[in-house]
Write an enzyme that holds these catalytic residues in place. Structure first.
Site, PDB file in Angstrom:
ATOM      1  CB  SER A 168      -0.935   0.011   1.211  1.00  0.00           C
ATOM      2  OG  SER A 168      -1.746  -1.133   1.231  1.00  0.00           O
TER       3      SER A 168
ATOM      4  CG  HIS B  33      -2.577   3.382   3.618  1.00  0.00           C
ATOM      5  ND1 HIS B  33      -3.896   3.066   3.863  1.00  0.00           N
ATOM      6  CD2 HIS B  33      -1.956   2.190   3.343  1.00  0.00           C
ATOM      7  CE1 HIS B  33      -4.066   1.760   3.736  1.00  0.00           C
ATOM      8  NE2 HIS B  33      -2.899   1.209   3.422  1.00  0.00           N
TER       9      HIS B  33
END
Length: 271
Positions: A133, A185
């Site tokens: 991610s 993230h």
């Protein structure tokens, strides 16, 4: 009607290779019943010398949903490989994927350090990050700056304006998947902006190969030093002069020692 998949793969060779690698690693993890704690990155394991986890955590996925979401987004972001005419392209993609993997992992550890040491949030000591991610969010961010008119296609039917995709996806995943790593993230977004705005620049084949070489060295030595993998031909030992690190390569029972010497301290350089 879209192009046949075969032609899409030819136009996105680097993206296709990354997806194949992540999928193969996911299959291996499932087959061997390996848990996220064995491959993921956490503050605690980093302190124990498991620096190799910066690499393994990025390419490992435990949940098939996690894998499908990341690879679907990555496939859409592979359009970067086709944008050589605006200074992107395959080489740019490979060079800065390497940067995103390493810097986003280091930034996550830095955030954990601040939260633990400054704010005494011991919870983050054992939080384990795993998945691609960080890199996906990094490329979302780079593309939102370099090509804001692009779209991010997910699962073949969901389309998001790329200019808002990084933060939309950050909020969406935090709500839908509570165990998703918000800091992981966010680190990808931060490093992505640093690359897109030119704060991190100058990567070429020379620096990419040099960086890859150092990653291989650190990866190997951290595996050995942490006791995760025993390289019988390699031994790290302490010598009398601690300023001179020593590396011993063992062959047929006889050790040969390579000692790296340093020049005498010439004092500070005034610039």
């Amino acid at each position: 009607m879209g192009k046949p998949l075969f032609y899409e793969i030819l136009e996105k060779p680097a993206t296709s290779c990354v997806i194949a690698i992540c999928s193969a690693i996911w299959f291996y993890i499932q087959k061997k019943n390996i848990g996220y704690s064995h491959v993921g990155l956490s503050y605690e394991t980093a302190l124990e010398g498991h620096h190799w986890r910066i690499i393994t955590s990025a390419f490992s996925h435990i949940s098939v949903i996690h894998l499908v979401f990341n690879m679907s987004a990555l496939w859409s972001l592979g359009v970067v490989e086709k944008l050589g005419h605006i200074g992107l392209g395959v080489q740019y993609y490979l060079h800065y994927t390497l940067v995103l993997v390493i810097l986003s992992g280091m930034l996550v550890l830095g955030m954990y350090h601040v939260l633990i040491q400054r704010f005494k949030l011991e919870y983050f000591r054992r939080v384990t990050a795993v998945g691609y991610s960080c890199v996906v969010f990094g490329w979302m961010t780079i593309l939102s700056v370099k090509q804001p008119s692009s779209k991010l296609d997910l699962f073949g039917f969901l389309s998001l304006p790329i200019s808002f995709a990084p933060f939309e996806s950050l909020i969406f995943t935090s709500i839908i998947v509570p165990q998703a790593s918000f800091l992981g993230h966010l680190s990808g977004i931060v490093v992505g902006y640093a690359i897109a705005w030119g704060l991190i620049h100058g990567m070429n084949n020379y620096w990419a190969i040099s960086m890859l070489g150092w990653i291989a060295v650190v990866f190997t030595f951290s595996l050995k030093k942490s006791g995760t993998f025993d390289f019988s031909f390699l031994e790290v030992e302490t010598i009398t002069d601690s300023s001179l690190p020593s590396v011993r390569f063992l062959a047929a029972g006889n050790g040969r020692t390579l000692q790296m010497a340093s020049l005498p301290d010439a004092g500070p350089n005034l610039v």
